[in-house]
Structure formats: structure tokens, C-alpha cells
Design a protein around this motif. Sequence first.
Motif, PDB file in Angstrom:
ATOM      1  N   MET A 263       8.158  28.528 -58.125  1.00 47.21           N
ATOM      2  CA  MET A 263       8.563  27.254 -57.530  1.00 47.21           C
ATOM      3  C   MET A 263       8.853  27.454 -56.048  1.00 47.21           C
ATOM      4  N   ASP A 264       8.442  26.507 -55.203  1.00 47.00           N
ATOM      5  CA  ASP A 264       8.729  26.570 -53.779  1.00 47.00           C
ATOM      6  C   ASP A 264       9.118  25.177 -53.302  1.00 47.00           C
ATOM      7  N   LYS A 265       9.284  25.042 -51.995  1.00 50.78           N
ATOM      8  CA  LYS A 265       9.699  23.751 -51.453  1.00 50.78           C
ATOM      9  C   LYS A 265       8.713  22.650 -51.831  1.00 50.78           C
ATOM     10  N   LYS A 266       7.434  22.994 -51.896  1.00 48.89           N
ATOM     11  CA  LYS A 266       6.425  22.006 -52.254  1.00 48.89           C
ATOM     12  C   LYS A 266       6.722  21.399 -53.617  1.00 48.89           C
ATOM     13  N   TYR A 267       7.218  22.230 -54.532  1.00 48.80           N
ATOM     14  CA  TYR A 267       7.548  21.747 -55.880  1.00 48.80           C
ATOM     15  C   TYR A 267       8.666  20.712 -55.817  1.00 48.80           C
ATOM     16  N   PHE A 268       9.706  21.006 -55.048  1.00 51.73           N
ATOM     17  CA  PHE A 268      10.817  20.066 -54.909  1.00 51.73           C
ATOM     18  C   PHE A 268      10.362  18.796 -54.188  1.00 51.73           C
ATOM     19  N   ASP A 269       9.477  18.968 -53.213  1.00 52.18           N
ATOM     20  CA  ASP A 269       8.931  17.798 -52.509  1.00 52.18           C
ATOM     21  C   ASP A 269       8.186  16.883 -53.477  1.00 52.18           C
ATOM     22  N   GLU A 270       7.495  17.467 -54.444  1.00 46.05           N
ATOM     23  CA  GLU A 270       6.746  16.669 -55.423  1.00 46.05           C
ATOM     24  C   GLU A 270       7.698  15.862 -56.311  1.00 46.05           C
ATOM     25  N   ILE A 271       8.801  16.494 -56.708  1.00 45.85           N
ATOM     26  CA  ILE A 271       9.804  15.758 -57.489  1.00 45.85           C
ATOM     27  C   ILE A 271      10.370  14.617 -56.653  1.00 45.85           C
ATOM     28  N   ASN A 272      10.645  14.910 -55.388  1.00 46.63           N
ATOM     29  CA  ASN A 272      11.197  13.903 -54.489  1.00 46.63           C
ATOM     30  C   ASN A 272      10.221  12.735 -54.321  1.00 46.63           C
ATOM     31  N   GLU A 273       8.956  13.041 -54.154  1.00 52.37           N
ATOM     32  CA  GLU A 273       7.944  12.000 -54.007  1.00 52.37           C
ATOM     33  C   GLU A 273       7.872  11.127 -55.260  1.00 52.37           C
ATOM     34  N   CYS A 274       8.010  11.742 -56.409  1.00 50.42           N
ATOM     35  CA  CYS A 274       8.002  10.993 -57.667  1.00 50.42           C
ATOM     36  C   CYS A 274       9.156   9.997 -57.707  1.00 50.42           C
ATOM     37  N   LEU A 275      10.332  10.444 -57.265  1.00 54.98           N
ATOM     38  CA  LEU A 275      11.507   9.563 -57.249  1.00 54.98           C
ATOM     39  C   LEU A 275      11.347   8.447 -56.228  1.00 54.98           C
ATOM     40  N   LEU A 276      10.763   8.767 -55.089  1.00 54.49           N
ATOM     41  CA  LEU A 276      10.538   7.743 -54.068  1.00 54.49           C
ATOM     42  C   LEU A 276       9.598   6.653 -54.581  1.00 54.49           C
ATOM     43  N   LYS A 277       8.565   7.035 -55.327  1.00 51.02           N
ATOM     44  CA  LYS A 277       7.646   6.050 -55.893  1.00 51.02           C
ATOM     45  C   LYS A 277       8.365   5.135 -56.879  1.00 51.02           C
ATOM     46  N   ILE A 278       9.257   5.739 -57.679  1.00 56.60           N
ATOM     47  CA  ILE A 278      10.038   4.927 -58.627  1.00 56.60           C
ATOM     48  C   ILE A 278      10.927   3.954 -57.850  1.00 56.60           C
ATOM     49  N   TRP A 279      11.562   4.437 -56.786  1.00 56.58           N
ATOM     50  CA  TRP A 279      12.431   3.596 -55.968  1.00 56.58           C
ATOM     51  C   TRP A 279      11.667   2.392 -55.406  1.00 56.58           C
ATOM     52  N   TYR A 280      10.518   2.659 -54.833  1.00 58.61           N
ATOM     53  CA  TYR A 280       9.742   1.575 -54.228  1.00 58.61           C
ATOM     54  C   TYR A 280       9.229   0.577 -55.266  1.00 58.61           C
ATOM     55  N   SER A 281       9.152   1.005 -56.518  1.00 59.20           N
ATOM     56  CA  SER A 281       8.696   0.091 -57.576  1.00 59.20           C
ATOM     57  C   SER A 281       9.817  -0.802 -58.096  1.00 59.20           C
ATOM     58  N   MET A 282      11.067  -0.478 -57.725  1.00 59.86           N
ATOM     59  CA  MET A 282      12.203  -1.261 -58.213  1.00 59.86           C
ATOM     60  C   MET A 282      12.281  -2.610 -57.494  1.00 59.86           C
ATOM     61  N   PRO A 283      12.534  -3.694 -58.223  1.00 58.75           N
ATOM     62  CA  PRO A 283      12.677  -5.021 -57.588  1.00 58.75           C
ATOM     63  C   PRO A 283      13.898  -5.061 -56.677  1.00 58.75           C
ATOM     64  N   ASN A 284      13.849  -5.904 -55.651  1.00 55.49           N
ATOM     65  CA  ASN A 284      15.004  -6.045 -54.752  1.00 55.49           C
ATOM     66  C   ASN A 284      15.868  -7.240 -55.132  1.00 55.49           C
ATOM     67  N   THR A 285      15.653  -7.741 -56.347  1.00 56.05           N
ATOM     68  CA  THR A 285      16.554  -8.731 -56.935  1.00 56.05           C
ATOM     69  C   THR A 285      17.087  -8.151 -58.241  1.00 56.05           C
ATOM     70  N   TYR A 286      18.259  -8.620 -58.640  1.00 56.62           N
ATOM     71  CA  TYR A 286      18.884  -8.065 -59.847  1.00 56.62           C
ATOM     72  C   TYR A 286      19.358  -9.217 -60.736  1.00 56.62           C
ATOM     73  N   ASP A 287      18.904  -9.194 -61.980  1.00 53.36           N
ATOM     74  CA  ASP A 287      19.181 -10.299 -62.894  1.00 53.36           C
ATOM     75  C   ASP A 287      20.059  -9.898 -64.074  1.00 53.36           C
ATOM     76  N   SER A 288      20.674  -8.725 -63.995  1.00 45.15           N
ATOM     77  CA  SER A 288      21.411  -8.222 -65.154  1.00 45.15           C
ATOM     78  C   SER A 288      22.918  -8.156 -64.928  1.00 45.15           C
ATOM     79  N   TYR A 289      23.414  -8.950 -63.990  1.00 46.43           N
ATOM     80  CA  TYR A 289      24.861  -9.013 -63.809  1.00 46.43           C
ATOM     81  C   TYR A 289      25.519  -9.558 -65.073  1.00 46.43           C
ATOM     82  N   LYS A 290      26.617  -8.935 -65.470  1.00 48.26           N
ATOM     83  CA  LYS A 290      27.360  -9.395 -66.646  1.00 48.26           C
ATOM     84  C   LYS A 290      28.827  -9.584 -66.269  1.00 48.26           C
TER      85      LYS A 290
END
Length: 397
Positions: free
Chosen positions: A1-28
Amino acid sequence: MDKKYFDEINECLLKIWYSMPNTYDSYKRRYSRDKDIALKRLNRVLKSGLKRVDINNLDDETVDDLVNQIQNFAVSTIGMSDSAVNEVFKKDYFKFSQEFIERARKVEPDIKREGIFQALRNVWVMHSMQMYLGAEVEITDSVFAYSMLYPLTDNYLDDPNITNEDKKDFNIRFREKIKTGHGQGKTDCEKKSFEMIDIIGREWNRNDHPKVFESLIAILDGQHGSLHQHNMDSLFDKDLLALTFYKGGSSVLADAYLINGTLTKEQEMFAFMYGVILQLADDLQDVESDLGENHFTIMNVQGTLGHLDSILHKMLNLIDYFIEHHYEQDTDAQIALRELTLESIQLLIFEALMKSRKYISSKVYKNVCLGSHFSSRAYRKVEKSFNKQLNTIIESL
């Protein structure tokens, strides 16, 4: 494992973040006046009980009574299940914290209260990770050493009497120490930091568990990257979101490796995403203080440009995604921790928004408050009282 490996995990999380809606409908709506009353009652009980406790000679009966009061509150007021509360509170976390503080003061007799809190926060995260991964909950050498690195290295890197060149030299030598196990610190603080790596090395062999040490190097990379967030000339100089995710994610990923030595892909993603969420919550809480120190984060940049509503909503959606898709429920401990984690993160956000109220719209603030179990007024009052009592306990250990 090297920095590139951690960068790949980070990129995966960033893609998930960008896919999240900027509105929230689950307030309780979870707030009720009865919960405020119950919170104040618990505070009085704990305050009275802690006065009777001799911290250096714990009375098991008194401590058990206080724990039972907290358990009853978690079930009857917060709404946690009996099974989850019993699972979480069957461990003697107070004694573990006491053990850590005593050991910390032997290494660093002059450690300040803030340094102890900083280290203990990581200890508590590592305890929850021990439960999640099915390890014994205890102060292992790695739990102690890694948690101590936070105040030790921060004290060194924040010391205005140490030149930037000396700090840069320290980082180079410290990185080599982590990588190879070789090297000696020059100053007393450096020597203690290097000693923590030796302690970890005695528990985890580099040849058998290389990822343990590669994850520690990833922490250094994250800390180094966060330096670019200071005094930026332009918002386009660095990818603040990528820096934030890498720093937060690698921190908790290192926790997990130091506990287990090896991790599955699913466990890596869980730990990294958990760290990202904690980092976002921390940045949300520190909007004002970070701005005052010219330390730029996605939270305070967005806050100065307009409301934090959309970024908060993406964060809430990310938390829901994390709980739903990456929180395993194969053991009783994982099921219990899932409940506790959700409650803890929601409380962190509530605390943060009380400090950063002016950066969100009135509508969103109202929704967040209604989604909290307690009113901001009641919570602030109890928090102040509890922190005062906690400071007294820390100072007496």
C-alpha cells in the motif's frame, strides 16, 4: 500500500459526497420539554454523585449507580434500545480513561488539560473501533501511543520558538522513523514522539503488518496537506474538500489498523468514511475559530459566501448513507454502536450549529433544533455544568 492507495479511497469518498443531494427531507421532530426536564434531572444526579466519588479510590457501588442512571436516561429519554445500552455500558470506560491519564502523565508530567482531552477523544474513538472490530476493549500499547502522538506532535509543531526549518526537519525524520523504525529525536518532545513509534513497533511487527505503519504515514501526509489550508492566497490554490477528506479519513483508518493490524476492504471504507464525517463535524464546530486563525475549510469558506444549508444537507445525507450502507450489523456490539454512533453524530452537529447559528438559515436551524432531543438553552446549561465537573475530575487524577 502507498499514498496512491489512500488517494483512491479518498477519491471514492469524494464521488459519494458529490452524489449526495443538497436538500434533506429526513428531519424528524424529537424535541420535547419533558426531555429538557430529564436532562436537567440527570445533570443534578451526576453532579451530586460525582461529588461523592473518590477518583483515586473508586467505589464500585457508587460508580455502578451513576452508570445505571445514565443507562436509564439513554433508554427512557433518548430512546435507545435496552440491548444496545447494555452492550455499550458493559465496558468500564471510566477506568480505562483513568488508566490512560495516569500513564500519560508519566510520559508527559506537564501535559495540559487540553492535551489530555485531545488524547482522550482519540482513545474513545479507538474503544468504539475495538468494539466494532470485535477486539478486546482496553488500553493497548498502540491505543496509548497513537493517542499520545496528538498532543505531543501538536505541542511541537505549534511551538512559536521552533523555526519552520526545524519543524520541516522533524517531519522528515519522523516520517523515516515511522517507515523504518530507525532514528532518534533531538529535543525532549521529539524523543517522546519517537518513543511512541517504538511502542507501536513492539506491538506490531513491520514485516507482518506493514499497513499499520503505512496508515501512520498517511496521517502525516494528511497533516502536511492541511498546512496548505493556512493563509491561502486564492480559494483555487488547493482542493479543500480533498484535503479535508484525506485528513479525517486517514486518521480513523489508522485507528482501525492499530487495533486489528489488517482490515478488509469493507472495514477500510467504514473507518475512512467515519473519519471523514468526524472531520466535517469538527470543521462545522470550528467555523469561527478557524476563520480567526486564517485556516480555511469548506465550512467556513461556504459560510462566508452564504448559508451553510446546502453543505449541511449533503453532510446529513452522507451520514445516512454511511449508517445504511457501511455500518455492519453482524454482532451485538455493532448493532449497539450503530445506535450510539447515530446519536453521537447528531449531537455533534447540534453542538456545532449552536456555535455557528449565524451561518445557516432560520428554517434549517429550526429543523435541526426540533430534531434534537433537547433545547439549545437546556443543553448549553447542562454542557457547561458537565464540562466544569469533568475538568475537576481530570485535574484530580
